[in-house]
Design an enzyme around this catalytic site. Structure first.
Site: not given
Length: 480
Positions: A177, A374
């Site tokens: 991320e 995710e």
């Protein structure tokens, strides 16, 4: 076009080393940035302390003791039918300070054992190199990725693990991320992504975007070197994807959406296309940022493009050109609520169709394989202490959330032509929450007996979602 998930689709679960391993000082491991973050809550932010100090609770120190219990947990993953397991390597297990010449052999051996155990159980490791932690020494000595020196340290680390595990790991992910740190209103992201502690009065945007450039260069160098070490490696980027919708069809809302999405597309544009996009100059000028590039950086970026895109997806957002708001969760000015969606207890919009939209738009833009690294649902699970069920927790709410999102993935693949090769549920086993440091905010399908104070037996037990996901994998997504 097939109406099913691909035959060898990678179903599995996802975690991060610092959120479950524990054993923070065992096996020669050095301190990482995660080790100096205190426990918090939904109302009380985590504190970043100057080293490990007395009087504070540091939940990552123990995690869920995966370091000692990984064989037990992998047996449960095998029982669920996992085809892959996404985890990360703790950089400070391999290089305790981050700038050593020689790696820590004990740390290397731990991941040898972990990957061997996964493979012996028919589970493919998917490994992130830097998942919200870097050696703390690199923060104190160099200022984290503020310093260009970290490019060399990261590359040395990547080369070391690429070489050691070249025959054990096929799928790699660079920085987890990486785009989260652009929200400079929340310093936790700059610290965990890049090891940056902001100084009073400095231009945070300038600091973060320069660090991002260093990470993009480091990542590109790692991709190129990884392919030299093993041409069969598949090395991907990882971005937190929150699609933004215009509030209305007003042209100004449409333009606001385009502008806000630049903060997301920038990263995948560089990772996949190998150069800064055409809008980068104007975007940086608006932010008051000037990125210093060294000679040869452009060539490095062009030679180190990724093999696939991995992403996290939890929610969508909406922008209006009329609003002047700055929500911490949404992370940008002009965000407004979506009246067509429900929201979680943490204010996250529940939007499975947004995942389909994401997969479609990324496929159209890049024509690269996509890995959903995710997706999951955090909740305060209630343990069935009376033994009324055959499972530990009735988490039907989690099943409902995941059902809708998996169906959206299937529609993107079978109806829209999206090239998706894997789906890993975040926090497949209960772990320390990254944002709050809580253990009571649970995502897992396996319940871990531990509370926010770190007390409990650490015993593992199966939730209702465990058996549901077992059947999803068994039927390759036909029964959701």
């Amino acid at each position: 076009m097939s109406q099913k998930f691909p035959e060898h689709f990678l179903w599995g679960g996802a975690v991060a080393a610092h959120q479950l391993e524990g054993a923070y000082r065992e096996g020669g491991r050095g301190l990482s940035t995660a080790d100096v973050m205190t426990a918090g809550s939904a109302k009380q932010p985590r504190i970043i302390t100057d080293g490990v100090l007395a009087g504070y609770v540091y939940p990552n120190h123990q995690g869920i003791d995966f370091y000692h219990r990984y064989r037990e947990d992998i047996a449960l993953f095998r029982e669920m039918g996992f085809k892959c397991f996404r985890t990360s390597i703790s950089w400070s297990r391999i290089f305790p300070n981050g700038d050593e010449e020689e790696p820590n052999e004990e740390g290397l051996q731990f991941y040898d054992r972990l990957f061997d155990e996964l493979l012996a159980n028919g589970i493919q490791p998917v490994v992130t190199l830097s998942h919200f932690e870097i050696p703390y020494h690199l923060v104190k000595t160099y200022g984290g990725f503020r310093s260009r020196k970290l490019i060399g340290f990261f590359l040395h680390y990547a080369e070391t693990v690429f070489t050691r595990y070249r025959d054990k790991v096929k799928y790699w992910i660079l920085f987890n991320e990486i785009n989260n740190q652009t929200d400079t209103s929340r310093p936790i992201f700059a610290f965990t992504n890049s090891g940056i502690l902001f100084e009073e009065g400095e231009n945070r945007e300038q600091v973060v975007w320069q660090a991002i450039h260093h990470e993009l260069v480091a990542g590109a160098m790692a991709v190129k070197r990884g392919h030299e070490i093993n041409p069969d490696f598949k090395i991907g980027c990882m971005v937190a994807w929150v699609p933004i919708y215009p509030e209305t069809c007003h042209p100004a809302d449409m333009l606001a959406e385009v502008d806000r999405m630049h903060d997301r597309y920038f990263f995948t544009d560089v990772y996949v296309r190998g150069h800064y996009p055409g809008y980068a100059d104007s975007m940086m000028k608006k932010k008051g940022v000037f990125i210093r590039m060294e000679e040869g950086d452009a060539e490095i970026l062009s030679e180190g493009t990724v093999d696939y895109i991995s992403l996290s997806y939890y929610m969508s957002s909406v922008v209006s050109h009329l609003e002047d708001t700055d929500s911490n969760e949404r992370g940008f000015t002009g965000s407004v609520d979506n009246p067509y969606l429900k929201y979680s207890d943490w204010g996250w919009a529940i939007d499975p169709e947004g995942l389909r939209y994401t997969l479609d738009t990324l496929t159209e833009r890049y024509e690269k394989p996509i890995f959903i690294a995710e997706n999951g649902f955090g909740a305060y699970d209630k343990l069935d202490e009376k033994g009324e069920h055959s499972y530990a927790v009735d988490d039907s709410y989690r099943i409902n959330y995941l059902q809708e999102h998996i169906r959206a993935v299937k529609e993107a693949i079978t109806e829209d032509g999206a090239d998706v090769f894997g789906f890993t549920i975040w926090g497949c086993i209960d772990v320390v929450s990254f944002t709050t440091g809580e253990l009571s905010k649970r995502y897992g399908m396996i319940y871990v007996d531990i509370d926010d104070a770190g007390c409990g037996t650490l015993a593992r037990s199966r939730k209702k979602s465990f058996y549901w996901y077992q059947n999803v994998i068994r039927t390759n997504g036909e029964e959701v």
